[in-house]
Design a protein around this motif. Structure first.
Motif, PDB file in Angstrom:
ATOM      1  N   LYS A 304       0.827  -1.213   0.000  1.00  0.00           N
ATOM      2  CA  LYS A 304       0.000   0.000   0.000  1.00  0.00           C
ATOM      3  C   LYS A 304       0.858   1.258   0.000  1.00  0.00           C
ATOM      4  CE  LYS A 304      -4.060  -2.151   2.089  1.00  0.00           C
ATOM      5  NZ  LYS A 304      -5.071  -2.127   3.174  1.00  0.00           N
ATOM      6  N   THR A 306       3.916   1.860   1.112  1.00  0.00           N
ATOM      7  CA  THR A 306       4.975   2.027   2.109  1.00  0.00           C
ATOM      8  C   THR A 306       6.081   1.002   1.860  1.00  0.00           C
ATOM      9  OG1 THR A 306       3.381   2.781   3.755  1.00  0.00           O
ATOM     10  CG2 THR A 306       5.530   2.060   4.567  1.00  0.00           C
ATOM     11  N   SER A 313      12.519  -0.310  12.707  1.00  0.00           N
ATOM     12  CA  SER A 313      11.137   0.153  12.578  1.00  0.00           C
ATOM     13  C   SER A 313      10.188  -1.025  12.753  1.00  0.00           C
ATOM     14  CB  SER A 313      10.899   0.796  11.212  1.00  0.00           C
ATOM     15  OG  SER A 313      11.727   1.922  11.026  1.00  0.00           O
ATOM     16  N   GLU A 314       9.078  -0.789  13.432  1.00  0.00           N
ATOM     17  CA  GLU A 314       8.123  -1.869  13.659  1.00  0.00           C
ATOM     18  C   GLU A 314       7.657  -2.452  12.326  1.00  0.00           C
ATOM     19  OE1 GLU A 314       3.852  -2.701  15.947  1.00  0.00           O
ATOM     20  OE2 GLU A 314       4.770  -0.700  15.972  1.00  0.00           O
ATOM     21  N   ASN A 315       7.778  -3.788  12.220  1.00  0.00           N
ATOM     22  CA  ASN A 315       7.414  -4.497  10.986  1.00  0.00           C
ATOM     23  C   ASN A 315       8.089  -3.903   9.756  1.00  0.00           C
ATOM     24  OD1 ASN A 315       5.776  -6.085  12.603  1.00  0.00           O
ATOM     25  ND2 ASN A 315       3.895  -5.010  12.054  1.00  0.00           N
ATOM     26  N   SER A 316       9.334  -3.445   9.952  1.00  0.00           N
ATOM     27  CA  SER A 316      10.130  -2.835   8.872  1.00  0.00           C
ATOM     28  C   SER A 316       9.427  -1.638   8.239  1.00  0.00           C
ATOM     29  CB  SER A 316      10.463  -3.872   7.794  1.00  0.00           C
ATOM     30  OG  SER A 316      11.378  -4.826   8.261  1.00  0.00           O
ATOM     31  N   GLY A 317       8.551  -0.988   9.012  1.00  0.00           N
ATOM     32  CA  GLY A 317       7.851   0.193   8.513  1.00  0.00           C
ATOM     33  C   GLY A 317       6.542  -0.105   7.823  1.00  0.00           C
ATOM     34  N   ILE A 318       6.179  -1.379   7.709  1.00  0.00           N
ATOM     35  CA  ILE A 318       4.929  -1.759   7.052  1.00  0.00           C
ATOM     36  C   ILE A 318       3.761  -1.481   7.997  1.00  0.00           C
ATOM     37  CG2 ILE A 318       3.638  -3.644   5.974  1.00  0.00           C
ATOM     38  CD1 ILE A 318       6.376  -5.011   5.508  1.00  0.00           C
ATOM     39  N   THR A 319       2.752  -0.811   7.498  1.00  0.00           N
ATOM     40  CA  THR A 319       1.618  -0.424   8.352  1.00  0.00           C
ATOM     41  C   THR A 319       0.378  -1.278   8.112  1.00  0.00           C
ATOM     42  OG1 THR A 319       0.978   1.259   6.724  1.00  0.00           O
ATOM     43  CG2 THR A 319       2.416   1.962   8.532  1.00  0.00           C
ATOM     44  N   MET A 320       0.438  -2.208   7.189  1.00  0.00           N
ATOM     45  CA  MET A 320      -0.707  -3.061   6.897  1.00  0.00           C
ATOM     46  C   MET A 320      -0.987  -3.989   8.073  1.00  0.00           C
ATOM     47  SD  MET A 320       0.441  -4.149   3.047  1.00  0.00           S
ATOM     48  CE  MET A 320      -0.862  -5.354   2.886  1.00  0.00           C
ATOM     49  N   SER A 321      -2.269  -4.278   8.297  1.00  0.00           N
ATOM     50  CA  SER A 321      -2.626  -5.188   9.391  1.00  0.00           C
ATOM     51  C   SER A 321      -2.283  -6.629   9.039  1.00  0.00           C
ATOM     52  CB  SER A 321      -4.119  -5.068   9.715  1.00  0.00           C
ATOM     53  OG  SER A 321      -4.907  -5.311   8.557  1.00  0.00           O
ATOM     54  N   ILE A 323       0.263  -8.639   6.970  1.00  0.00           N
ATOM     55  CA  ILE A 323       1.531  -8.499   6.246  1.00  0.00           C
ATOM     56  C   ILE A 323       1.739  -9.717   5.346  1.00  0.00           C
ATOM     57  CG2 ILE A 323       4.026  -8.268   6.485  1.00  0.00           C
ATOM     58  CD1 ILE A 323       3.540  -7.032   9.214  1.00  0.00           C
TER      59      ILE A 323
END
Length: 457
Positions: A304, A306, A313-321, A323
């Motif tokens: 999406k 990012t 960074s949390e989850n390598s910066g991925i913000t999707m619920s 992954i």
């Protein structure tokens, strides 16, 4: 007081003082600075693979002085371990020469500068040295022993999701099996060029995979020799294709061993640099490295928009619920720290050619130049390629092109309809730099200067 009672009192007092002194000695010993162990070929021949798992603790209160660590350490008033903070667990890999890994302290300190955490270093050098096939046979037992410590830490209030395991080479698979033992409830596992030999065809139960933690990321730098070539995490960063790293092929090393493991250890050095540096190391999702280099993958739509980044960074910066799993990410790097390079997409459109040709394109920034040779065919008019440039697009001063096809059967003059360079992923939404309608004669240098100003925000 009768002498019998005096004698008993003296004995009790003596025992108490002795135990107190012993306790003080033990505490002082644990508070002394310590390092990982070495083992020797002579010890190996005498004892074989001696499985011994020890632990060291570093925090911001003792960044330069690692202390021995175990469950008893938590009960001491002076313990530096804080159950309310996240815990990073560093696991080294195979030690071919029996020497302790020299990079451990540097990695621990980089983690501590980035975050206020507990750093626990797993020392299993005695069981990780010399005979690789025997070491692999024992790696699960190392994971079992680590899981005992994790259970003990849970009893003192630590949460499984607060643990982040960082495993180097074979240490990545050790971390993966710890995650298996805890049914994937560990917070995060980072694999730094997870080991390939004896693992490439292994079942997911026997190697690192996305089910081992809530989030698993991996960096691949030597997938054709010591590293694994398949995705093992939610996101897998393949640096420069994951095989040959810039600066390793022609570098001078103090030993042949240093030359052999240069590609393999690049994952570790890039990771440490990412912890210390402000420049982002972003990965671009793509099915193959070849497609990436052809400019067929220039965005992060699957995430999406990012782009995942190497680091903490949390989850390598991925913000999707939700992954995605086993996503291959590609990026180009430089040969020296901080290893950051800007991805430049070069697009060239030419008129139809009568003969094949070769064009050398150079991007110039002050005294820096990045060259790219393109072989032009009679059946193609549009060419796209990705190259690594040391500075951002807005800092490129000029572009040079030369028709280098000097042989008589090559195209004498090339009409370039357009040549464009753009940076991706575009962080500042910069427009491409383009020049149109150019005629390049054979052996003649053509150049064009760009007048632009960088505006960082």
């Amino acid at each position: 007081m009768p002498w019998e009672y005096k004698t008993i009192l003296l004995c009790v007092l003596s025992i108490y003082i002795t135990s107190l002194v012993a306790g003080l000695d033990e505490t002082q010993e644990d508070d002394q600075c310590t390092e990982l162990n070495n083992t020797t070929w002579a010890e190996y021949r005498q004892l074989g693979v001696k499985l011994q798992v020890l632990y060291l603790l570093l925090t911001r209160n003792n960044m330069d002085c690692a202390h021995k660590f175990n469950q008893e350490s938590l009960t001491r008033p002076a313990s530096y371990f804080n159950v309310s903070r996240p815990t990073k667990v560093i696991i080294h890999g195979y030690r071919a020469l029996g020497s302790k890994p020299s990079w451990v302290k540097e990695l621990a300190q980089a983690l501590l500068r980035a975050q206020d955490v507990n750093v626990v270093v797993v020392d299993w050098v005695y069981g990780a040295s010399f005979a690789y096939n025997l070491v692999v046979e024992n790696y699960k037992e190392v994971a079992v022993q680590i899981s005992v410590l994790i259970n003990q830490l849970q009893e003192h209030g630590c949460k499984l999701e607060s643990f982040h395991f960082i495993g180097v080479s074979l240490g990545a698979h050790v971390a993966g099996f710890v995650g298996t033992l805890f049914e994937g409830k560990i917070g995060r596992i980072t694999g730094l060029d997870p080991a390939g030999p004896m693992f490439k065809g292994a079942d997911i139960f026997d190697r690192l995979d996305p089910s081992d933690a809530q989030f698993v990321d991996a960096i691949h730098t030597d997938s054709d020799y010591f590293g694994i070539s398949i995705p093992v995490g939610h996101v897998d960063f393949f640096l420069n294709g994951g095989k040959d790293q810039t600066g390793c092929g022609r570098s001078r090393f103090a030993s042949m061993y240093g030359y052999v493991i240069c590609d393999h250890m690049r994952a570790l050095h890039v990771y440490m640099s990412a912890l210390n540096s402000s420049c982002p190391l972003m990965g671009i999702p793509c099915s193959t490295y070849e497609d990436f280099l052809k400019g067929q993958c220039v965005d992060c739509g699957v995430f999406k928009g990012t782009c995942p980044v190497i680091g903490l960074s949390e989850n390598s910066g991925i913000t999707m619920s939700q992954i995605p799993k086993e996503q291959k990410l590609f990026l180009l790097t430089s040969s020296t720290p901080p290893f950051c390079a800007h991805h430049i997409l070069l697009e060239l459109e030419v008129s139809t050619l009568d003969k094949s040709a070769e064009v050398e394109v150079t991007l110039i920034t002050e005294n820096l130049g990045t060259e790219q040779r393109l072989r032009l065919q009679t059946d193609m008019t549009v060419y796209r390629t990705v190259l690594a440039h040391p500075v951002a697009l807005c800092e490129i001063d000029s572009i040079w092109m030369t028709n280098t096809g000097a042989r008589f059967y090559r195209q004498g003059e090339i009409h370039v309809k357009s040549v464009c360079v753009s940076e991706f992923p575009s962080l500042r939404h910069e427009a491409p730099l383009c020049v149109n309608n150019i005629n390049i004669k054979r052996g003649v240098l053509w150049s064009h200067d760009f007048v632009q100003v960088c505006s960082f925000y």
